[in-house]
Scaffold this motif. Structure first.
Motif, PDB file in Angstrom:
ATOM      1  N   ASP A 122       0.874  -1.173   0.000  1.00 14.74           N
ATOM      2  CA  ASP A 122       0.000   0.000   0.000  1.00 14.74           C
ATOM      3  C   ASP A 122       0.909   1.220   0.000  1.00 14.74           C
ATOM      4  O   ASP A 122       1.303   1.725   1.053  1.00 14.74           O
ATOM      5  CB  ASP A 122      -0.901  -0.027   1.236  1.00 14.74           C
ATOM      6  CG  ASP A 122      -1.949   1.082   1.211  1.00 14.74           C
ATOM      7  OD1 ASP A 122      -1.783   2.069   0.437  1.00 14.74           O
ATOM      8  OD2 ASP A 122      -2.923   0.989   1.953  1.00 14.74           O
ATOM      9  N   VAL A 123       1.238   1.642  -1.211  1.00 15.84           N
ATOM     10  CA  VAL A 123       2.255   2.673  -1.363  1.00 15.84           C
ATOM     11  C   VAL A 123       1.916   3.947  -0.594  1.00 15.84           C
ATOM     12  O   VAL A 123       2.770   4.532   0.079  1.00 15.84           O
ATOM     13  CB  VAL A 123       2.470   2.986  -2.875  1.00 15.84           C
ATOM     14  CG1 VAL A 123       3.387   4.166  -3.062  1.00 15.84           C
ATOM     15  CG2 VAL A 123       3.027   1.761  -3.573  1.00 15.84           C
ATOM     16  N   PHE A 124       0.684   4.371  -0.671  1.00 19.66           N
ATOM     17  CA  PHE A 124       0.295   5.599   0.021  1.00 19.66           C
ATOM     18  C   PHE A 124       0.537   5.470   1.524  1.00 19.66           C
ATOM     19  O   PHE A 124       1.135   6.329   2.152  1.00 19.66           O
ATOM     20  CB  PHE A 124      -1.175   5.913  -0.241  1.00 19.66           C
ATOM     21  CG  PHE A 124      -1.713   6.994   0.643  1.00 19.66           C
ATOM     22  CD1 PHE A 124      -2.475   6.693   1.765  1.00 19.66           C
ATOM     23  CD2 PHE A 124      -1.428   8.318   0.382  1.00 19.66           C
ATOM     24  CE1 PHE A 124      -2.942   7.692   2.595  1.00 19.66           C
ATOM     25  CE2 PHE A 124      -1.891   9.331   1.211  1.00 19.66           C
ATOM     26  CZ  PHE A 124      -2.654   9.013   2.321  1.00 19.66           C
ATOM     27  N   LYS A 125       0.079   4.359   2.084  1.00 20.46           N
ATOM     28  CA  LYS A 125       0.181   4.202   3.530  1.00 20.46           C
ATOM     29  C   LYS A 125       1.637   4.220   3.994  1.00 20.46           C
ATOM     30  O   LYS A 125       1.982   4.882   4.973  1.00 20.46           O
ATOM     31  CB  LYS A 125      -0.473   2.870   3.932  1.00 20.46           C
ATOM     32  CG  LYS A 125      -0.835   2.787   5.410  1.00 20.46           C
ATOM     33  CD  LYS A 125      -1.689   1.574   5.721  1.00 20.46           C
ATOM     34  CE  LYS A 125      -0.852   0.312   5.771  1.00 20.46           C
ATOM     35  NZ  LYS A 125      -1.573  -0.815   6.379  1.00 20.46           N
ATOM     36  N   ILE A 126       2.475   3.508   3.284  1.00 24.60           N
ATOM     37  CA  ILE A 126       3.871   3.424   3.700  1.00 24.60           C
ATOM     38  C   ILE A 126       4.565   4.778   3.573  1.00 24.60           C
ATOM     39  O   ILE A 126       5.285   5.222   4.463  1.00 24.60           O
ATOM     40  CB  ILE A 126       4.625   2.359   2.887  1.00 24.60           C
ATOM     41  CG1 ILE A 126       3.955   1.002   3.000  1.00 24.60           C
ATOM     42  CG2 ILE A 126       6.081   2.290   3.310  1.00 24.60           C
ATOM     43  CD1 ILE A 126       4.180   0.305   4.309  1.00 24.60           C
ATOM     44  N   LYS A 127       4.339   5.443   2.445  1.00 26.75           N
ATOM     45  CA  LYS A 127       4.960   6.752   2.258  1.00 26.75           C
ATOM     46  C   LYS A 127       4.472   7.712   3.328  1.00 26.75           C
ATOM     47  O   LYS A 127       5.247   8.496   3.900  1.00 26.75           O
ATOM     48  CB  LYS A 127       4.573   7.328   0.884  1.00 26.75           C
ATOM     49  CG  LYS A 127       5.400   6.849  -0.281  1.00 26.75           C
ATOM     50  CD  LYS A 127       5.268   7.872  -1.407  1.00 26.75           C
ATOM     51  CE  LYS A 127       4.996   7.275  -2.720  1.00 26.75           C
ATOM     52  NZ  LYS A 127       4.809   8.269  -3.779  1.00 26.75           N
ATOM     53  N   PHE A 128       3.170   7.687   3.560  1.00 29.56           N
ATOM     54  CA  PHE A 128       2.560   8.594   4.525  1.00 29.56           C
ATOM     55  C   PHE A 128       3.197   8.425   5.896  1.00 29.56           C
ATOM     56  O   PHE A 128       3.662   9.385   6.510  1.00 29.56           O
ATOM     57  CB  PHE A 128       1.054   8.311   4.595  1.00 29.56           C
ATOM     58  CG  PHE A 128       0.333   9.118   5.618  1.00 29.56           C
ATOM     59  CD1 PHE A 128       0.037   8.604   6.879  1.00 29.56           C
ATOM     60  CD2 PHE A 128      -0.062  10.414   5.333  1.00 29.56           C
ATOM     61  CE1 PHE A 128      -0.626   9.369   7.820  1.00 29.56           C
ATOM     62  CE2 PHE A 128      -0.736  11.180   6.276  1.00 29.56           C
ATOM     63  CZ  PHE A 128      -1.016  10.660   7.523  1.00 29.56           C
ATOM     64  N   TRP A 129       3.226   7.175   6.387  1.00 26.36           N
ATOM     65  CA  TRP A 129       3.770   6.969   7.727  1.00 26.36           C
ATOM     66  C   TRP A 129       5.266   7.213   7.770  1.00 26.36           C
ATOM     67  O   TRP A 129       5.810   7.637   8.788  1.00 26.36           O
ATOM     68  CB  TRP A 129       3.407   5.572   8.246  1.00 26.36           C
ATOM     69  CG  TRP A 129       1.961   5.505   8.603  1.00 26.36           C
ATOM     70  CD1 TRP A 129       0.982   4.810   7.953  1.00 26.36           C
ATOM     71  CD2 TRP A 129       1.298   6.209   9.666  1.00 26.36           C
ATOM     72  NE1 TRP A 129      -0.238   5.036   8.545  1.00 26.36           N
ATOM     73  CE2 TRP A 129      -0.077   5.886   9.600  1.00 26.36           C
ATOM     74  CE3 TRP A 129       1.728   7.081  10.665  1.00 26.36           C
ATOM     75  CZ2 TRP A 129      -1.019   6.398  10.495  1.00 26.36           C
ATOM     76  CZ3 TRP A 129       0.800   7.589  11.563  1.00 26.36           C
ATOM     77  CH2 TRP A 129      -0.551   7.247  11.468  1.00 26.36           C
ATOM     78  N   GLY A 130       5.927   6.931   6.650  1.00 19.99           N
ATOM     79  CA  GLY A 130       7.353   7.237   6.594  1.00 19.99           C
ATOM     80  C   GLY A 130       7.595   8.714   6.803  1.00 19.99           C
ATOM     81  O   GLY A 130       8.478   9.133   7.558  1.00 19.99           O
ATOM     82  N   LEU A 131       6.775   9.538   6.138  1.00 20.60           N
ATOM     83  CA  LEU A 131       6.933  10.986   6.258  1.00 20.60           C
ATOM     84  C   LEU A 131       6.571  11.461   7.655  1.00 20.60           C
ATOM     85  O   LEU A 131       7.289  12.266   8.253  1.00 20.60           O
ATOM     86  CB  LEU A 131       6.064  11.698   5.217  1.00 20.60           C
ATOM     87  CG  LEU A 131       6.149  13.224   5.202  1.00 20.60           C
ATOM     88  CD1 LEU A 131       7.583  13.691   4.988  1.00 20.60           C
ATOM     89  CD2 LEU A 131       5.247  13.807   4.126  1.00 20.60           C
ATOM     90  N   VAL A 132       5.484  10.940   8.191  1.00 21.93           N
ATOM     91  CA  VAL A 132       5.065  11.360   9.534  1.00 21.93           C
ATOM     92  C   VAL A 132       6.131  11.020  10.567  1.00 21.93           C
ATOM     93  O   VAL A 132       6.489  11.836  11.423  1.00 21.93           O
ATOM     94  CB  VAL A 132       3.713  10.707   9.902  1.00 21.93           C
ATOM     95  CG1 VAL A 132       3.402  10.911  11.369  1.00 21.93           C
ATOM     96  CG2 VAL A 132       2.596  11.279   9.051  1.00 21.93           C
ATOM     97  N   LEU A 133       6.665   9.812  10.453  1.00 21.74           N
ATOM     98  CA  LEU A 133       7.705   9.385  11.388  1.00 21.74           C
ATOM     99  C   LEU A 133       8.933  10.275  11.265  1.00 21.74           C
ATOM    100  O   LEU A 133       9.493  10.752  12.255  1.00 21.74           O
ATOM    101  CB  LEU A 133       8.063   7.925  11.099  1.00 21.74           C
ATOM    102  CG  LEU A 133       9.010   7.246  12.062  1.00 21.74           C
ATOM    103  CD1 LEU A 133       8.404   7.218  13.454  1.00 21.74           C
ATOM    104  CD2 LEU A 133       9.307   5.822  11.591  1.00 21.74           C
ATOM    105  N   SER A 134       9.334  10.493  10.017  1.00 22.42           N
ATOM    106  CA  SER A 134      10.497  11.333   9.772  1.00 22.42           C
ATOM    107  C   SER A 134      10.284  12.738  10.316  1.00 22.42           C
ATOM    108  O   SER A 134      11.176  13.348  10.902  1.00 22.42           O
ATOM    109  CB  SER A 134      10.778  11.375   8.263  1.00 22.42           C
ATOM    110  OG  SER A 134      11.866  12.205   7.986  1.00 22.42           O
ATOM    111  N   ALA A 135       9.061  13.252  10.112  1.00 22.12           N
ATOM    112  CA  ALA A 135       8.740  14.595  10.590  1.00 22.12           C
ATOM    113  C   ALA A 135       8.835  14.668  12.113  1.00 22.12           C
ATOM    114  O   ALA A 135       9.402  15.603  12.677  1.00 22.12           O
ATOM    115  CB  ALA A 135       7.342  14.992  10.124  1.00 22.12           C
ATOM    116  N   ALA A 136       8.258  13.664  12.765  1.00 22.78           N
ATOM    117  CA  ALA A 136       8.267  13.648  14.237  1.00 22.78           C
ATOM    118  C   ALA A 136       9.696  13.633  14.770  1.00 22.78           C
ATOM    119  O   ALA A 136      10.062  14.395  15.666  1.00 22.78           O
ATOM    120  CB  ALA A 136       7.493  12.440  14.736  1.00 22.78           C
ATOM    121  N   LEU A 137      10.515  12.770  14.195  1.00 22.88           N
ATOM    122  CA  LEU A 137      11.901  12.657  14.653  1.00 22.88           C
ATOM    123  C   LEU A 137      12.661  13.957  14.431  1.00 22.88           C
ATOM    124  O   LEU A 137      13.427  14.404  15.287  1.00 22.88           O
ATOM    125  CB  LEU A 137      12.593  11.504  13.923  1.00 22.88           C
ATOM    126  CG  LEU A 137      12.107  10.111  14.323  1.00 22.88           C
ATOM    127  CD1 LEU A 137      12.602   9.077  13.337  1.00 22.88           C
ATOM    128  CD2 LEU A 137      12.569   9.781  15.728  1.00 22.88           C
TER     129      LEU A 137
END
Lengths: 237, 290, 319
Positions: free
Chosen positions: C204-219
């Motif tokens: 699920d490309v959208f889901k993975i990219k989305f959470w990748g970005l959110v995680l990266s943003a949080a860190l």
């Protein structure tokens, strides 16, 4: 009935690529999909696997209407396709490539790795496991396409010209492998131009021409069909 | 000022600005359409054009519209040099890397300018260009008007060039089908060089035209590059006629935003516009949907 | 067995050295060291979505800055300890990341377009920060000095900062390393390599990219709060500026995008380079060190597209 395809219509702008295509597939069947270049075979695969949405028509897979589903969802349901021009994940190793596929059925990385290693051995690339996949030969890349698809434990496999560009030794290897998985009861649809391979594997052949289905039957019937001969050779004027 | 007057003023001002943006955007679109390189440093070239015009005036006493004669060949050569010396090596690299390379180039150019010219804003006071004429209560400066005219003229010249000359046709052929063009005997490599030179030349020219009504400072290119990208995305990357009309639209949009939005939002407007355009129409408004 | 012993001893030695280091170095070099750790941390955070996910974000300063401003604002106006405020900051950063991810990935904004959109998103914040007086406007916010106070996340000497930044960096790197073969990271890399294949393999490309970005943003946001407490002054250009975003990306590229050691190597080389450049060009050479920065960036992209770490990786795959 594993797969039912009802009246698929797909056009791009003014060009009709698929016109009223319908057929069924039972579990365990191997079907060869043939036809002249441009007849819509790959487009059909794209539509069935969710990469394109049909303008009209329905696709029912294992009792579920999957028309309009996104490609990853269709893959997860068990309808998996390979690409005509092999697309390895270039910077990842061969093993890593297959592991990505194996994650579909194996949540945890150790299980996925084990499953991937098994597939790696099956397709005969176990010596190349740690090689970055962009370094593979063309034939090996095609094998990798097949390996990745197998690692997803598909209910039905769509192979798009998996033998195109392979030399006779490589082709033999692929045919042997496919015969093995056929024996295991795997259903698949094979787009091929290599007629001897198709005849060796397929119980049934479907012929497309200009986006329309012009034949659907046993290899014997199809070869003798006038419509098919005309499609490939033209008509005596 | 009545609303209608304000609206018309913004409209006119926007069109005039758009004509000059067109030079920037068309140049960028020209070589993007051919080579696929998104050049973040394009705005910095405009900045260099401004400084070139400035120093031509202060050191050589040349009126900007005269130093045109110098700037045009100079920037054309500069563009060709950039292509043969730098961009040529990046065609096979992934797009992300190409883009980052141009970011690096922008940093280099901007900071060379900063070192050489200092951060002080350079303005040119040319009385004729600052004077204006009045149309129905709206004042239009000669500087902006002439810049618009020259911009349009050059755009038309470029279109003629692309359509009527052999080199122009070769450029279009190469953009449509690189391999096919090669098979027709076109030296695509040279075409790349010339096209890039053309694009850079137009950017330099734009800078020259802009200087009389905008101060030059090392980072000034940043404002242009953003507008240029909005324009190209809106018009469809690679189509220069679309880039031209999109420039006018964006010029007007920015002028409207500047006139009617409150002071805080007004600066955000170009960016919001950018995001909206990129989200909803990344292939451009003028490209026929297949 | 012997290998294991040697590795453990080596590891312990490195840890001991790292603990002793701040007491060996003078104040200036300690300052540099802390910045190097922070930069490595930020680059590693960016690396998640940028290097491993292949989504070139040029606007990560947005997350850095949002968290910095949020935690600082809470501290200045309401006296809330930055230790608590930072979680709020991280949340804000993650939400902004979610917004960008939702919009961009839903609408298939990729590659250079994505880079440009992220630039727009951070520029909006920078301009907003300049115009909003409540957040200090263009003058920024000076963090109220509380001297040496753990609760206020402020220390008189740089040593505690060093250890905090080291722990942040070590934790991030170790966790990423532990999960390097996980499904999430494998999927992320697959998306980077070829999205069509990713779809075909059930991702699920959208889901993975989305959470990748959110995680990266949080860190990244976490790093922002640290910075605010370290430098004790934040203003729009230093927090939301283009340089801030570029540094993260550049360090990662220089070291090796997508690899775990890359951001670390990149940060060390970057600090060394900037130091040397600054020393040579001290004073009247204008922005010469920045010119070199740009040239270095171009050279790295042309000559070492896989980063300097590729020099050490000749025999294995690039991960």
């Amino acid at each position: 009935m594993l797969l039912e395809i009802h009246n698929i219509l797909k056009s791009f702008g003014g060009l009709v690529a698929l016109s009223d295509v319908s057929f069924n597939l039972e579990e365990g069947e191997v079907v060869g999909l043939i036809g002249p270049n441009g007849s819509g075979k790959t487009t059909l695969f794209n539509v069935l696997s969710g990469f394109f949405h049909p303008d009209r028509g329905r696709i029912v897979f294992d009792g579920l209407d999957i028309t309009g589903f996104k490609p990853h969802r269709i893959s997860r349901l068990g309808l998996v396709r390979t690409f005509q021009i092999p697309k390895p994940l270039p910077e990842l190793t061969v093993l890593e490539n297959i592991r990505v596929a194996a994650f579909m059925r194996n949540r945890h990385d150790r299980a996925a790795t084990l499953a991937a290693e098994k597939v790696l051995e099956r397709i005969g690339l176990n010596k190349s496991g740690l090689v970055p996949s962009h370094k593979l030969t063309y034939g090996q890349k095609k094998m990798l396409e097949l390996g990745r698809a197998l690692a997803t434990e598909p209910k039905i496999l769509f192979l798009d010209e998996i033998m195109a560009g392979l030399n006779s030794a490589e082709t033999l290897e692929v045919v042997r492998l496919l015969q093995n998985i056929k024996k295991e009861g795997q259903s698949f649809i094979l787009i091929e131009h290599n007629m001897s391979a198709v005849l060796a594997l397929a119980q049934r052949i479907i012929v497309l021409n200009f986006g329309m289905k012009i034949a659907d039957g046993s290899p014997d019937e199809v070869i003798k069909s006038e419509a098919v001969i005309e499609a490939y050779l033209g008509r005596d004027q | 000022m009545s609303f209608l007057t304000e609206f018309l003023a913004a409209l006119i001002y926007g069109i005039l600005a758009g004509g000059v943006y067109a030079l920037i955007a068309v140049g960028l679109s020209l070589y993007f359409g051919l080579m696929g390189i998104v050049n973040f440093a394009h705005g910095s070239i405009v900045m260099l054009g401004m400084y070139a015009a400035y120093y031509s005036f202060t050191l050589l006493g040349l009126h900007p519209y005269l130093s045109l004669v110098l700037v045009i060949p100079l920037f054309f050569l500069f563009g060709m040099a950039l292509e043969t010396g730098l961009f040529r090596f990046m065609y096979k690299a992934p797009h992300n890397n190409q883009f980052l390379l141009t970011c690096g180039l922008m940093i280099v150019i901007n900071n060379i300018a900063l070192t050489a010219f200092t951060a002080n804003t350079r303005t040119l006071q040319i009385p004729f260009l600052e004077a204006g004429f009045s149309v129905g209560g709206i004042v239009i400066s000669y500087g902006r008007f002439l810049a618009f005219l020259v911009g349009v003229v050059f755009y038309l010249l470029l279109t003629l060039f692309l359509r009527k000359t052999m080199v122009g046709k070769a450029i279009r052929a190469s953009a449509q089908n690189r391999e096919g063009a090669k098979l027709c005997g076109i030296n695509v490599s040279k075409i790349f060089t010339y096209t890039f030179g053309l694009g850079i030349m137009l950017a330099g020219l734009a800078g020259l035209l802009i200087l009389p009504f905008s101060g030059a400072y090392p980072d000034v290119g940043d404002t242009f590059i953003l507008s240029a990208f909005i324009i190209i995305v809106l018009g469809g990357m690679g189509k220069i006629s679309a880039a031209f009309w999109a420039s006018l639209i964006i010029g007007v949009a920015e002028a409207m935003g500047s006139t009617f939005l409150s002071s805080g939002v007004k600066y955000l407007f170009p960016f919001l516009l950018f995001i909206v355009v990129l989200l909803f129409r990344p292939t451009g408004l003028f490209v026929r949907r297949t | 067995m012997k290998n294991q012993i040697i590795k453990t001893l080596l590891g312990l030695f490195v840890v001991a050295l790292l603990c002793w280091l701040p007491f060996l170095l003078g104040d200036y070099y300690l300052y540099l060291l802390v910045l190097t750790c922070l930069n490595a941390y930020l680059a590693s955070s960016w690396n998640l979505i940028g290097g491993m996910g292949g989504q070139l974000s040029l606007g990560h300063a947005a997350f850095f800055g949002l968290s910095a401003y949020a935690s600082t604002f809470l501290f200045q106006k309401f006296g809330i300890s930055p230790w608590a405020g930072m979680w709020f900051g991280v949340l804000i950063a993650a939400l902004y990341g979610a917004l960008i991810g939702l919009l961009c990935f839903r609408y298939q904004v990729k590659g250079t377009y994505f880079a440009l959109v992220t630039l727009a998103f951070v520029e909006i914040l920078r301009i907003a920060a300049v115009h909003l007086k409540t957040f200090g406007g263009s003058e920024g916010i000076v963090v109220e000095l509380k001297g040496h106070s753990w609760s206020a996340f402020q220390f008189e000497t740089k040593v505690p900062y060093y250890f905090i930044s080291l722990v942040m960096l070590a934790a991030l790197v170790l966790v990423i390393n532990y999960f390097r073969n996980s499904r999430f990271l494998s999927y992320l890399k697959a998306i980077r390599e070829d999205e069509d294949v990713a779809y075909a393999l059930g991702i699920d490309v959208f889901k993975i990219k989305f959470w990748g970005l959110v995680l990266s943003a949080a860190l990244t946001g976490l790093g922002g709060t640290f910075y605010a407490q370290y430098v004790l002054y934040i203003d729009p250009p230093s927090i939301f500026g283009l340089t801030r975003s570029f540094d993260m990306v550049f360090i990662c590229i220089m070291g090796g995008m997508g690899s775990i050691g890359g951001p670390l190597l990149g940060s060390v080389v970057f600090s060394a380079f900037m130091e040397i450049a600054n020393t040579i060009f001290k004073g009247g050479y204008g922005a010469a060190h920045l010119i070199l920065y740009g040239i270095l960036l171009m050279v790295v992209i042309l000559v070492f597209p896989r980063g300097l770490i590729s020099l050490f990786n000749k025999h294995t795959s690039s991960e």
